[in-house]
Write an enzyme that holds these catalytic residues in place. Structure first.
Site, short mmCIF file in Angstrom:
data_model
loop_
_atom_site.label_atom_id
_atom_site.label_comp_id
_atom_site.label_asym_id
_atom_site.label_seq_id
_atom_site.Cartn_x
_atom_site.Cartn_y
_atom_site.Cartn_z
N ASP A 69 1.04 -14.68 13.13
CA ASP A 69 -0.14 -15.28 12.50
C ASP A 69 -1.01 -14.14 11.98
O ASP A 69 -1.65 -13.43 12.76
CB ASP A 69 -0.90 -16.12 13.53
CG ASP A 69 -2.05 -16.91 12.91
OD1 ASP A 69 -2.55 -16.51 11.84
OD2 ASP A 69 -2.46 -17.91 13.51
N HIS B 203 -2.10 10.27 -1.33
CA HIS B 203 -2.28 8.99 -2.02
C HIS B 203 -2.04 9.13 -3.51
O HIS B 203 -1.43 8.26 -4.14
CB HIS B 203 -3.70 8.44 -1.76
CG HIS B 203 -3.92 7.08 -2.33
ND1 HIS B 203 -4.42 6.88 -3.60
CD2 HIS B 203 -3.69 5.85 -1.81
CE1 HIS B 203 -4.49 5.58 -3.84
NE2 HIS B 203 -4.05 4.93 -2.78
N LYS C 135 -9.32 -15.88 16.31
CA LYS C 135 -9.30 -15.33 14.95
C LYS C 135 -10.52 -14.49 14.61
O LYS C 135 -10.89 -14.36 13.45
CB LYS C 135 -9.14 -16.44 13.90
CG LYS C 135 -7.95 -17.37 14.12
CD LYS C 135 -6.63 -16.64 14.02
CE LYS C 135 -5.45 -17.59 13.84
NZ LYS C 135 -5.26 -18.56 14.91
N GLU D 153 0.84 -1.20 0.00
CA GLU D 153 0.00 0.00 0.00
C GLU D 153 0.88 1.25 0.00
O GLU D 153 1.52 1.58 1.00
CB GLU D 153 -0.92 0.02 1.22
CG GLU D 153 -1.86 1.23 1.24
CD GLU D 153 -2.75 1.26 2.47
OE1 GLU D 153 -3.36 2.33 2.71
OE2 GLU D 153 -2.84 0.25 3.18
#
Length: 390
Positions: free
Chosen positions: A291, A382, A217, A87
């Site tokens: 993770d 951006h 999760k 990004e």
């Protein structure tokens, strides 16, 4: 028509030859060419226990943000933070925020607690039995701890939350897990504890090892209240003149924007009234072998700001469920270990240091993006740095 099986070798599956064989299989099955996926510098043998059917590697670029000044109890000093992302503007934005925090004297970080959970459920014939079992469990907690702790030299059962629902007793076992994230460690310990309970409790019962209130999760408000992983606070006091000089905005305007954003977060039902904690955490997690799915829990946050009488701005973010490790899992793989070593966070005794660096990095990104939105240069940034059209 039956599709062919993926090539495997039970005796020597983690080799360069088997990885090449699986790439050739893919190229034949899907008419693709994989010259980049096949390039890597690590030893395939090092992947055992981390992945199955390995055929290559995804190369995510890593940028360096910083220096980040942290005034923690475990992390103290200036750190250069590796962020793995595709990004554009992300690394630049975090570096900008880190520069402002450094000029303000650094980020103060405080780890409040750190536990990993497994949440078994015990089933009974009626609600009274379930209630009475809960009392028995409290009276015999020390013996349950011994059973759980026998499975690991590192993981230790700290305490058990209890929730009575219908004719069931939901438990939420909280473990300390050293420098590991500890999900598997906690599962093994919880199973041993449940087996001991089943043998000694005197109730006609059975158990389900996970009743889902450990919310593995996924986000939950139970994690926000009781923590999962580390509960950590990052805070700073920002002088008005510093914010005006470095970020070209007024503290009172940022404060007002924070009120609007918090209200908007309530309206939307979001798990974080801040801006983008997941950006920092995902980039750090990928770089350092965490993770990545734990971003689902770890990104939850509670932002609190105060506008002081001298127009300085107090800003804090509390991350109630930050799940990271500096040992085990993917942290020992080649590039992941190197990134942890950049932070002096690889190995035993470094998990809480890494927790503090993660929280401080999140705060840097919150400050930078908030000021870009208020200052009106969010879209322009951006456009100039974040557009890559193949």
């Amino acid at each position: 028509m039956t599709s062919p099986s993926i090539p495997r070798d039970k005796k020597a599956d983690y080799t360069a030859e088997m990885m090449e064989k699986r790439r050739a299989f893919l190229e034949a099955q899907r008419s693709v060419f994989l010259p980049h996926t096949g390039q890597s510098s690590f030893d395939p043998a090092s992947l055992a226990g981390n992945i199955e059917n390995a055929f290559g590697a995804t190369q995510v670029p890593i940028g360096l943000a910083g220096p980040l000044k942290v005034n923690g109890e475990y992390a103290t000093g200036n750190f250069y933070v590796p962020l793995a992302t595709t990004e554009g503007t992300l690394v630049a934005s975090y570096s900008r925020g880190m520069g402002v925090l450094r000029a303000a004297g650094g980020v103060t970080t405080t780890v409040i607690e750190r536990y990993m959970q497994r949440a078994p459920v015990f089933h009974f014939e009626n609600a009274r039995q379930a209630r009475d079992f809960g009392k028995w469990l409290s009276d015999n907690l020390e013996e349950v701890k011994k059973a759980a702790d026998s499975t690991s030299s590192i993981g230790k059962l700290s305490h058990i939350e209890q929730y009575g629902v219908s004719k069931m007793r939901y438990l939420r076992m909280n473990f300390t897990t050293g420098d590991a994230a500890g999900q598997n460690m906690s599962g093994k310990a919880a199973q041993a504890a449940c087996q001991w309970i089943l043998k000694h409790c005197g109730f006609k019962t059975r158990y389900t090892l996970s009743g889902a209130i450990d919310t593995d999760k996924k986000h939950s408000y139970l994690n926000t209240l009781h923590s999962r992983g580390a509960r950590v606070v990052a805070e700073v006091n920002l002088p008005a003149e510093l914010v005006r000089e470095k970020l070209r905005v007024e503290t009172k305007d940022i404060y007002r924007a924070r009120q609007v954003s918090t209200l908007g977060g309530m309206l939307a039902g979001t798990s974080n009234n801040g801006l983008h904690a997941a950006n920092a955490l995902a980039a750090l997690f990928i770089a350092t072998g965490q993770d990545a799915a734990n971003v689902a829990e770890s990104q939850a946050g509670l932002t609190y700001v105060e506008l002081n009488e001298d127009d300085s701005l107090y800003w804090s973010i509390t991350l109630p469920s930050l799940i990271v490790a500096t040992y085990g899992g993917g942290t020992g793989l080649a590039t992941q270990r190197e990134c942890l070593e950049v932070l002096d966070c690889y190995g035993a005794g470094k998990a809480l240091k890494f927790v503090e660096i993660c929280a401080a990095t999140v705060l840097a990104g919150e400050l930078s993006l908030a000021s870009a939105v208020v200052g009106g240069d969010w879209v322009e940034s951006h456009d100039s740095l974040g557009r890559n059209r193949p």
